[in-house]
Motif scaffolding. Structure first.
Motif, PDB file in Angstrom:
ATOM      1  N   UNK A  83      69.984  86.554  39.755  1.00  9.34           N
ATOM      2  CA  UNK A  83      71.173  86.421  38.918  1.00  9.34           C
ATOM      3  C   UNK A  83      72.445  86.527  39.757  1.00  9.34           C
ATOM      4  N   UNK A  84      72.326  86.471  41.069  1.00 14.28           N
ATOM      5  CA  UNK A  84      73.510  86.521  41.927  1.00 14.28           C
ATOM      6  C   UNK A  84      74.376  85.303  41.645  1.00 14.28           C
ATOM      7  N   UNK A  85      75.679  85.476  41.694  1.00 12.77           N
ATOM      8  CA  UNK A  85      76.592  84.383  41.355  1.00 12.77           C
ATOM      9  C   UNK A  85      76.374  83.139  42.213  1.00 12.77           C
ATOM     10  N   UNK A  86      75.889  83.303  43.423  1.00  9.70           N
ATOM     11  CA  UNK A  86      75.642  82.135  44.282  1.00  9.70           C
ATOM     12  C   UNK A  86      74.466  81.294  43.787  1.00  9.70           C
ATOM     13  N   UNK A  87      73.658  81.844  42.884  1.00  7.53           N
ATOM     14  CA  UNK A  87      72.519  81.124  42.325  1.00  7.53           C
ATOM     15  C   UNK A  87      72.797  80.633  40.900  1.00  7.53           C
ATOM     16  N   UNK A  88      74.028  80.796  40.437  1.00  8.33           N
ATOM     17  CA  UNK A  88      74.383  80.406  39.080  1.00  8.33           C
ATOM     18  C   UNK A  88      75.465  79.345  39.113  1.00  8.33           C
ATOM     19  N   UNK A  89      75.374  78.398  38.194  1.00  5.79           N
ATOM     20  CA  UNK A  89      76.343  77.310  38.136  1.00  5.79           C
ATOM     21  C   UNK A  89      76.547  76.918  36.673  1.00  5.79           C
ATOM     22  N   UNK A  90      77.757  76.494  36.350  1.00  4.58           N
ATOM     23  CA  UNK A  90      78.083  76.028  35.009  1.00  4.58           C
ATOM     24  C   UNK A  90      77.688  74.564  34.865  1.00  4.58           C
ATOM     25  N   UNK A  91      76.898  74.278  33.833  1.00  2.32           N
ATOM     26  CA  UNK A  91      76.517  72.901  33.509  1.00  2.32           C
ATOM     27  C   UNK A  91      76.719  72.679  32.019  1.00  2.32           C
ATOM     28  N   UNK A  92      77.049  71.442  31.646  1.00  2.00           N
ATOM     29  CA  UNK A  92      77.082  71.098  30.226  1.00  2.00           C
ATOM     30  C   UNK A  92      75.624  71.010  29.756  1.00  2.00           C
ATOM     31  N   UNK A  93      75.448  70.988  28.447  1.00  2.00           N
ATOM     32  CA  UNK A  93      74.089  70.960  27.901  1.00  2.00           C
ATOM     33  C   UNK A  93      73.301  69.746  28.402  1.00  2.00           C
ATOM     34  N   UNK A  94      73.944  68.577  28.444  1.00  2.00           N
ATOM     35  CA  UNK A  94      73.250  67.366  28.912  1.00  2.00           C
ATOM     36  C   UNK A  94      72.795  67.506  30.359  1.00  2.00           C
ATOM     37  N   UNK A  95      73.685  67.963  31.237  1.00  2.00           N
ATOM     38  CA  UNK A  95      73.329  68.112  32.651  1.00  2.00           C
ATOM     39  C   UNK A  95      72.299  69.228  32.840  1.00  2.00           C
ATOM     40  N   UNK A  96      72.377  70.280  32.015  1.00  2.00           N
ATOM     41  CA  UNK A  96      71.408  71.363  32.099  1.00  2.00           C
ATOM     42  C   UNK A  96      70.013  70.849  31.728  1.00  2.00           C
ATOM     43  N   UNK A  97      69.931  70.059  30.647  1.00  2.00           N
ATOM     44  CA  UNK A  97      68.652  69.465  30.269  1.00  2.00           C
ATOM     45  C   UNK A  97      68.121  68.582  31.400  1.00  2.00           C
ATOM     46  N   UNK A  98      68.992  67.779  31.988  1.00  2.00           N
ATOM     47  CA  UNK A  98      68.573  66.895  33.084  1.00  2.00           C
ATOM     48  C   UNK A  98      68.095  67.686  34.288  1.00  2.00           C
ATOM     49  N   UNK A  99      68.750  68.807  34.581  1.00  2.00           N
ATOM     50  CA  UNK A  99      68.366  69.630  35.735  1.00  2.00           C
ATOM     51  C   UNK A  99      66.943  70.168  35.566  1.00  2.00           C
ATOM     52  N   UNK A 100      66.535  70.398  34.318  1.00  2.00           N
ATOM     53  CA  UNK A 100      65.193  70.915  34.034  1.00  2.00           C
ATOM     54  C   UNK A 100      64.206  69.797  33.700  1.00  2.00           C
ATOM     55  N   UNK A 101      64.696  68.572  33.610  1.00  2.00           N
ATOM     56  CA  UNK A 101      63.816  67.472  33.254  1.00  2.00           C
ATOM     57  C   UNK A 101      63.434  67.465  31.796  1.00  2.00           C
ATOM     58  N   UNK A 102      64.251  68.138  30.956  1.00  2.00           N
ATOM     59  CA  UNK A 102      63.986  68.183  29.522  1.00  2.00           C
ATOM     60  C   UNK A 102      64.500  66.927  28.871  1.00  2.00           C
ATOM     61  N   UNK A 103      63.854  66.479  27.835  1.00  2.00           N
ATOM     62  CA  UNK A 103      64.329  65.333  27.071  1.00  2.00           C
ATOM     63  C   UNK A 103      64.656  65.780  25.651  1.00  2.00           C
ATOM     64  N   UNK A 104      65.306  64.903  24.925  1.00  2.00           N
ATOM     65  CA  UNK A 104      65.572  65.190  23.517  1.00  2.00           C
ATOM     66  C   UNK A 104      66.931  65.630  23.195  1.00  2.00           C
TER      67      UNK A 104
END
Length: 104
Positions: A83-104
């Motif tokens: 949970x260190x800040x260097x391992x955290x980044x702000x993403x919008x919901x669409x980009x967050x889904x894409x980062x995880x390979x989620x669809x829908x």
């Protein structure tokens, strides 16, 4: 972190993504607080402020009514990410889904 660094980090984390619906997904509201992936409300706000309330991938900001910003673990906690800040980044919901390979 530059956009190029973020892209590389997100691509690297794709190979370590946890599929949507797996047992290490975030707990449902009102369920156990032992969720290994959730960051505190305070830390979430610190990351959003650090990133100027803007998706670090597509650069959309929270000023847009249709955007939902989320804090993403670049290296998933399931893969010993922290949970260190260097391992955290702000993403919008669409980009967050894409980062995880989620669809829908």
């Amino acid at each position: 972190m530059t956009a190029f660094d973020l892209k590389e980090a997100l691509e690297a984390s794709d190979s370590h993504s946890v599929p949507h619906g797996s047992s290490s997904q975030a707990a449902a509201p009102g369920s156990s607080s032992t969720d290994r992936r959730a960051v505190s409300t305070t830390q979430r706000e610190q990351i959003l402020q650090r990133d100027n309330h803007e998706c670090q991938n597509c650069k959309r900001s929270s000023g847009s009514n249709d955007i939902d910003l989320e804090v993403h673990h670049i290296v998933p906690k399931a893969m010993n990410g922290t949970d260190h800040s260097s391992n955290l980044v702000t993403l919008c919901h669409q980009c967050h889904k894409a980062a995880h390979g989620w669809s829908g």
